[in-house]
Design an enzyme around this catalytic site. Structure first.
Site, mmCIF file in Angstrom:
data_model
loop_
_atom_site.group_PDB
_atom_site.id
_atom_site.type_symbol
_atom_site.label_atom_id
_atom_site.label_comp_id
_atom_site.label_asym_id
_atom_site.label_seq_id
_atom_site.Cartn_x
_atom_site.Cartn_y
_atom_site.Cartn_z
ATOM 1 N N ASP A 1 -2.796 7.999 2.506
ATOM 2 C CA ASP A 1 -4.099 8.645 2.334
ATOM 3 C C ASP A 1 -4.156 9.479 1.055
ATOM 4 O O ASP A 1 -3.168 10.104 0.662
ATOM 5 C CB ASP A 1 -4.356 9.545 3.550
ATOM 6 C CG ASP A 1 -5.718 10.215 3.504
ATOM 7 O OD1 ASP A 1 -6.727 9.486 3.526
ATOM 8 O OD2 ASP A 1 -5.770 11.454 3.436
ATOM 9 N N GLU B 1 -4.659 4.327 -0.652
ATOM 10 C CA GLU B 1 -6.075 4.674 -0.772
ATOM 11 C C GLU B 1 -6.191 5.473 -2.076
ATOM 12 O O GLU B 1 -5.913 6.666 -2.115
ATOM 13 C CB GLU B 1 -6.539 5.530 0.418
ATOM 14 C CG GLU B 1 -8.046 5.744 0.416
ATOM 15 C CD GLU B 1 -8.473 7.169 0.723
ATOM 16 O OE1 GLU B 1 -9.683 7.421 0.720
ATOM 17 O OE2 GLU B 1 -7.610 8.034 0.931
#
Length: 631
Positions: free
Chosen positions: A314, A367
């Site tokens: 993330d 990401e």
């Protein structure tokens, strides 16, 4: 209750590795471990707290009294406190009471390496060890093939707390999901699931992205062994499991990692590098060896102990840049005058190198929302070493394009074709993730323009376009049946919508798209190579039509795709093809079984008329707001 008995699981070699930041199996040493010492059962505790004056284990076994069970500091300067407490075992609830040299302050902290935690809002750690017997040996034996970059990767992104609820209120347990969720994912034909963070977190509205228990599956849905059962059942049904992993920041909760031993132990001491203003959270000190070992050990822990097949990392962009979401004066350049966080970049490379060296058949997925070069390129070629990267630009441009009323789309053809100018610069995954259906953005269905028929036709076209665009796929739960409302983490998906043909039709189409993606090698064998894609015609702005070819290793498997981004049917539409023969329609988003109008094609035969720079051509019908695939 006996006092603390001196005992250690650390060798001198372990300590040297830890100090150097190269000990990647710290979960075998730090934390709480039920063991037997001199014939006596109990638990060994070890915690890193280098600025501590004293460390006591407090828990339900000593009435939470400080001093009853003081740990012993090691003599080697490692900052590790350890000891064996007799008669403490499975299920014991505990924290560390840390008396710091800094300001003579005391903190009471959960165990950073705890394998289980109390159910929030309670915050203590739980002694845990299980002897779960895995039954996924078949999957583990062939997953290297299943997870290869030349294999189909259709990911179903799931928030476990809101996928489905009992009585619209209670969470399903891991055990219940091992039946219901596994069966659903298998029926839909997704190759993988991606779980939004399942590591323990205190605050439900954070969706799990503010972690306090990095080594513990959240107790909201059951025990660690029950989460292993869920992963195991996925594997037994040929479904890979990806976990969202958050090494970018952590919350300031009193029991968490922040100011752990009265010092900036895990977070960077400089607030310009150690505090994330957007998320009101702390940023790891990637330049500190022991912190780096903590994070890499955590990544490997999930791959090792839970047989996980991939980690979606993330907020990578926030790690890479010193000036991420900061104004002038709020950040300082690196030693070369640039804005790159050199420590974070070195950490990411070391992480990926160790993951791929230690485990066969796994992937790390970034990401990452910027144009940082080489995110999914090998480290020896100057890249960061991720297996894949989310294609955020494609997602943004595509949704922006579809938001336009069809009559205006001819003026925005470049928005929908632009992705192909950089599609092969990385190994891209195409994401329609949870972030696109929250905070007033509306559901995918309601981001589409037009009346109800057009909305659903647009959604079917959008999904068909995604599945035929180069790259792997990710779809957030609910989109596969046209969830009409925005995602709400507190409520279940709107499963009742499936009683309506338009919604069940979208669901059937996604099921068929998954089957087609897995069945036609042209859609995955060269999904990261320019050899796997060729435009037939991207210049028909006036009709808002795109035609292109997807290619695999064998030419006979080539697929020809046509997209009509307007509600005007295109009959007898002329497209060039490279070879003669008959062409069979293998997919049409306008099929009545999907809720379409039924404008289908029969088998067609190529003529010798040159077109679009090709020697042959065919004439096909492209339905309104539709996509068709021919072989």
């Amino acid at each position: 209750m006996g006092k603390v008995i001196p005992h250690s699981l650390f060798s001198e070699f372990d300590i040297n590795l830890f100090k150097a930041g190269k000990h990647y199996r710290l979960y075998d040493k730090l934390g709480s471990h039920p063991i037997e010492v001199n014939g006596e059962k109990g638990t060994y505790f070890a915690v890193w707290a280098p600025t501590a004056k004293s460390v006591s284990v407090v828990g339900d076994f000593n009435y939470w009294l400080e001093g009853d069970h003081k740990l012993n500091v090691r003599w080697d300067g490692s900052g590790i406190w350890e000891g064996f407490v007799p008669n403490v075992g499975q299920g014991a609830v505990y924290k560390y009471k840390i008396h710091s040299h800094n300001y003579d302050m005391k903190t009471e902290k959960a165990d950073p390496f705890a394998r289980s935690c109390e159910h929030p809002p309670k915050t203590a750690s739980v002694v845990w060890e299980d002897d779960y017997k895995w039954k996924d040996s078949a999957w583990m034996g062939y997953r290297e093939d299943k997870n290869g970059l030349d294999r189909p990767y259709a990911v179903y992104e799931v928030h476990l707390g809101s996928w489905k609820k009992k009585n619209d209120k209670e969470f399903l347990t891991y055990t219940e999901m091992a039946d219901e969720l596994v069966a659903y994912v298998k029926e839909m034909g997704f190759t993988h699931v991606e779980f939004m963070p399942i590591m323990e977190f205190p605050y439900d509205p954070s969706w799990g992205y503010q972690l306090t228990g990095y080594f513990a599956p959240t107790s909201r849905f059951g025990s660690p062994a029950e989460f292993k059962l869920l992963v195991d059942k996925m594997h037994q049904n040929d479904i890979g499991v990806i976990l969202d992993w958050v090494p970018s920041h952590f919350p300031e909760d009193a029991h968490g990692l922040g100011f752990f031993d009265g010092s900036h132990l895990y977070e960077h001491p400089d607030r310009k590098k150690g505090y994330h203003q957007d998320w009101k959270s702390l940023i790891f000190n990637y330049g500190r060896n022991e912190v780096k070992a903590f994070l890499i050990s955590n990544a490997l822990y999930w791959l090792d102990q839970y047989h996980v097949d991939g980690l979606r990392v993330d907020a990578v962009a926030s790690m890479l840049y010193l000036d991420y979401s900061r104004e002038d004066g709020e950040w300082e350049p690196n030693m070369y005058g640039g804005n790159e966080n050199l420590d974070a970049i070195a950490f990411i490379k070391e992480l990926n190198e160790e993951v791929y060296k230690s485990f066969k058949g796994v992937q790390t997925i970034a990401e990452e929302s910027t144009a940082f070069p080489g995110v999914s390129k090998p480290i020896n070629l100057g890249g960061l070493g991720f297996g894949m990267k989310w294609m955020m630009g494609w997602m943004h441009d595509t949704l922006t394009y579809f938001k336009n009323e069809p009559i205006y789309r001819k003026h925005h053809q470049n928005d929908i074709t632009f992705s192909m100018t950089y599609a092969f610069t990385e190994n891209f995954m195409l994401p329609f993730s949870h972030d696109e259906v929250v905070y007033g953005k509306q559901s995918l269905l309601y981001r589409m323009p037009g009346d109800e028929w057009q909305r659903f036709a647009n959604l079917r076209l959008l999904l068909g376009y995604m599945y035929t665009h180069p790259g792997t796929k990710l779809l957030f739960m609910g989109a596969e049946f046209g969830q009409s409302s925005e995602w709400d983490f507190e409520t279940s998906l709107d499963w009742h919508l499936l009683q309506y043909k338009v919604h069940s039709g979208v669901q059937q189409m996604v099921k068929d798209l998954n089957a087609i993606y897995k069945s036609y090698p042209a859609l995955y064998e060269k999904q990261f190579s320019p050899e796997g894609f060729q435009w037939i015609d991207y210049g028909d702005h006036e009709h808002s039509v795109l035609t292109y070819t997807r290619k695999g290793h064998d030419k006979k498997n080539d697929l020809f795709i046509a997209c009509n981004f307007t509600p005007v049917p295109r009959e007898n539409y002329h497209i060039g093809v490279p070879k003669s023969g008959k062409f069979k329609e293998v997919f049409n988003s306008d099929d009545e079984k999907y809720g379409g109008s039924g404008m289908l094609n029969t088998t067609i035969k190529a003529s010798n008329t040159p077109w679009n720079g090709q020697e042959k051509s065919v004439r096909i019908n492209i339905p309104p707001l539709g996509i068709v695939i021919f072989q």
